[in-house]
Design an enzyme around this catalytic site. Sequence first.
Site, mmCIF file in Angstrom:
data_model
loop_
_atom_site.group_PDB
_atom_site.id
_atom_site.type_symbol
_atom_site.label_atom_id
_atom_site.label_comp_id
_atom_site.label_asym_id
_atom_site.label_seq_id
_atom_site.Cartn_x
_atom_site.Cartn_y
_atom_site.Cartn_z
ATOM 1 C CG HIS A 113 -20.174 -43.217 60.258
ATOM 2 N ND1 HIS A 113 -20.593 -44.375 61.249
ATOM 3 C CD2 HIS A 113 -20.314 -43.982 59.104
ATOM 4 C CE1 HIS A 113 -20.839 -45.499 60.710
ATOM 5 N NE2 HIS A 113 -20.542 -45.263 59.384
ATOM 6 C CD GLU A 182 -23.075 -44.879 55.927
ATOM 7 O OE1 GLU A 182 -22.056 -45.504 55.195
ATOM 8 O OE2 GLU A 182 -22.719 -44.600 57.023
#
Length: 263
Positions: A113, A182
Amino acid sequence: MSSPSPPRRRIVGVSTKMYFSAARTKQYVQELLQIISSSSSSSSSSPSELLSRLDIFIIPDHVTLASVVSQLDGTGILAGAQDAFHEDAGAFTGEVSPAVLAEVGCRIVELGHAERRRLFGETDADTARKAAAAARNGLVPLVCVGERARGEAAAAAGECGRQVEAVLASVPDDAEVVLAYEPVWAIGAAEPAGADHVVAVAQRIMALECVRRRRGTTRILYGGSAGPGLFEKLKDGVDGLFLGRFAHDPAQFYRTILEVAAA
């Protein structure tokens, strides 16, 4: 002449990051399961019928993961972890073993992430080693990729492609992998990235040679200020949504689950 590949199952899930207390996590899962049960009893669709159309996952913090696994037992909803180490065991104080995650019933593990990269300096190589460890323990690596700055789709896909290639070079060819696109600049933003941009980047990622030649299933999600009504605009490029704070309301999460299932 070979037959066309079957459509990939849709998938939608949420990470609670470090927003919830242990009590709130338990309450959240209870409320979601109650909503699914009550909504299904008042319609023609049962929970099993809903889940037959897509995969749902919840990724809580590490401390509450085992209890969430217990709550979700028998529901078909997958419990995930927010990170894992690249070794199964050893003198690695504070790290989380992928072998132990698998042992307690975790099914999917989020890796790479943007926050891990920014706050802890994690690299593509780190993410690749963790993904390999997850796969060898039977976990599905949920690998986050994304460009740092807003730009053209081709440039964004090039930056993401390098991240994807590093991971897939380390993961067995037949292992299942989920990619979460993302854009770093869209995480936590008031509005998601434009639908045309997301679809264009996601299609380019899925067209990469390292993705197309795999025997294992590879799916792609969109994450980054994702909310209701978005999937209909993205369904030609992605297989589902990876939700954040918006889905911390179980009713909104369920609403999005239905949208992904029906679109």
